[in-house]
Design a protein around this motif. Sequence first.
Motif, PDB file in Angstrom:
ATOM      1  N   ASN A 150      -9.618  21.574  19.082  1.00 16.22           N
ATOM      2  CA  ASN A 150      -9.479  22.997  19.358  1.00 16.22           C
ATOM      3  C   ASN A 150      -8.656  23.635  18.238  1.00 16.22           C
ATOM      4  OD1 ASN A 150      -6.693  22.367  20.016  1.00 16.22           O
ATOM      5  ND2 ASN A 150      -7.442  21.692  22.029  1.00 16.22           N
ATOM      6  N   ASP A 175     -11.743  13.075  21.330  1.00 12.39           N
ATOM      7  CA  ASP A 175     -12.068  14.011  22.414  1.00 12.39           C
ATOM      8  C   ASP A 175     -13.316  13.507  23.115  1.00 12.39           C
ATOM      9  OD1 ASP A 175     -12.601  16.289  24.054  1.00 12.39           O
ATOM     10  OD2 ASP A 175     -11.519  17.543  22.619  1.00 12.39           O
ATOM     11  N   ARG A 177     -15.353  15.400  24.860  1.00 12.42           N
ATOM     12  CA  ARG A 177     -16.345  16.465  24.920  1.00 12.42           C
ATOM     13  C   ARG A 177     -17.265  16.428  23.709  1.00 12.42           C
ATOM     14  NH1 ARG A 177     -12.406  21.450  25.311  1.00 12.42           N
ATOM     15  NH2 ARG A 177     -11.477  20.154  23.659  1.00 12.42           N
ATOM     16  N   GLU A 179     -19.749  18.016  20.648  1.00 21.48           N
ATOM     17  CA  GLU A 179     -19.505  19.090  19.679  1.00 21.48           C
ATOM     18  C   GLU A 179     -19.981  20.443  20.192  1.00 21.48           C
ATOM     19  OE1 GLU A 179     -20.978  20.252  15.198  1.00 21.48           O
ATOM     20  OE2 GLU A 179     -20.488  18.145  15.613  1.00 21.48           O
ATOM     21  N   GLU A 180     -21.009  20.446  21.064  1.00 24.34           N
ATOM     22  CA  GLU A 180     -21.503  21.723  21.592  1.00 24.34           C
ATOM     23  C   GLU A 180     -20.409  22.458  22.370  1.00 24.34           C
ATOM     24  OE1 GLU A 180     -23.517  18.668  22.745  1.00 24.34           O
ATOM     25  OE2 GLU A 180     -23.903  18.857  20.596  1.00 24.34           O
ATOM     26  N   ARG A 181     -19.469  21.711  22.939  1.00 26.32           N
ATOM     27  CA  ARG A 181     -18.397  22.336  23.724  1.00 26.32           C
ATOM     28  C   ARG A 181     -17.140  22.603  22.895  1.00 26.32           C
ATOM     29  NH1 ARG A 181     -16.982  19.257  29.019  1.00 26.32           N
ATOM     30  NH2 ARG A 181     -15.581  21.059  29.104  1.00 26.32           N
ATOM     31  N   THR A 182     -16.889  21.760  21.907  1.00 26.27           N
ATOM     32  CA  THR A 182     -15.651  21.911  21.139  1.00 26.27           C
ATOM     33  C   THR A 182     -15.832  22.722  19.858  1.00 26.27           C
ATOM     34  OG1 THR A 182     -16.044  19.861  19.900  1.00 26.27           O
ATOM     35  CG2 THR A 182     -14.839  19.685  21.976  1.00 26.27           C
ATOM     36  N   GLY A 183     -17.050  22.776  19.354  1.00 24.24           N
ATOM     37  CA  GLY A 183     -17.256  23.406  18.058  1.00 24.24           C
ATOM     38  C   GLY A 183     -17.044  22.396  16.942  1.00 24.24           C
TER      39      GLY A 183
END
Length: 467
Positions: A150, A175, A177, A179-183
């Motif tokens: 983030n 992480d 999550r 990449e679609e969720r974290t960027g």
Amino acid sequence: MNPTRRIHQYWSVRELTYRILDGTAVLAGALLAQYQTGGNHDRYLLAGLAATITFHIVAEITGLYRNWRGISSERELLCAAFTWLFAIPFIITLGYVTDSFNFFPAKAAAAWFAATPLVMTGLRAALRVALRRLRAAGYNTRRYAVVGVNNLAFRLVEALDNSPDLGLNFLGFYDDRPEERTGAIPEEIGKKLGSVSELIQHAKQHRVDMIYITFPMRAEDRIRGILNQLGDTTASVYIVPDFFVFELLHSRWTNVGGLPVVSVYENPFYGIDGFVKRALDLALGSLFLALAAPLMIAIAVAVKWSSPGPVFFRQRRYGLDGREILVWKFRTMTVCEDGPNVQQAVRNDPRVTKVGAFLRRTSLDELPQLFNVLRGEMSLVGPRPHANVHNEEYRRIIQGYMLRHKVRPGLTGLAQVRGYRGETDTLEKMLGRVDLDLRYIREWSLWLDLKILVQTFWTVLRGQNAY
């Protein structure tokens, strides 16, 4: 009943080394004085030991043995020198009370007091250079990873990378999550190494020394779960609260009744920093007032001769912590406005007298504020005080506006030497001024104050935005 939990500060090898070096400097100064002036060696050594103990007591007050990693060497060396300066009166008092200064010639005391800070700062500077070279060579370094992808994590890594003296080598992000969720992670910052479970394995394999968790504080259950798993490793774990993304003014950790708290908005001038800034105000303020006294007398005569009215104009302003003070100026207008409606001066303002126009253009009308500085109501450098009516207007429309009053207002400031001197006829100009005022508070140093004072003279000579 649960016992009170405290955050403990343990002496590190580095801190112990600093204490030994400082004690060595005090003793070396005493022995150097004995060598220069003669006298009983044992008595000088005993005086040096007593002074060392006194110095370390004073150092606890000034915060000399705080963690200086990531802080400029200039501030560390200044703190060491001023701690010794602050300790001298206590050492002298102790010497006279114990009647142990009888054998101490004034010449020896002067040599001791002068030599000690030179030796002390020299040893500290040498240690910093040595540590920097060791870490550059790969010694005394630690590997760290970050949990969470983030913006806070990115800022943390950038901050640590910009502090090479910390000796920290970044491994990567972990992480669960996708990449679609974290960027995406910027290439220049680092890369994702895996999931949290993989981090646990790497920590158990001693591939990671330090772990920073940057999940938002609302993810309490998630953070607790990760901490439970990391409890089965020997890695050092830190939580970086996401409230640090907000505007912080000289935040620092402390405790209240054993509970750890962090300041969010705080006056930066505490401990030795406040002592140094006030000493600078008194020394330079007295010097400037002495030099300006003949000129101020001439200005007073000119103001009285040019138009009817008082020589001085006092206006209510907000000072430290928003307390009201009366700021002194030479009168430059035919009116003395200090009520609910105060109109800022504009170009070709008809209220400005002929003498007043010259005084405003050269900022000579501000000279009486040297009295405010000596009284402790203002500082030589700080955010310029505004009329109270303008404070009340802008505090409603500019977020964080009142934070500029966490320090004493100044005769000059960072905003004034960066082009925000004079009229603020638009909201954008006031936003720019406030932004620089808060930047000054965050980044204050003695060197910055001296730099602003020098730049002020150049700004005044150009006469920019002064009318």
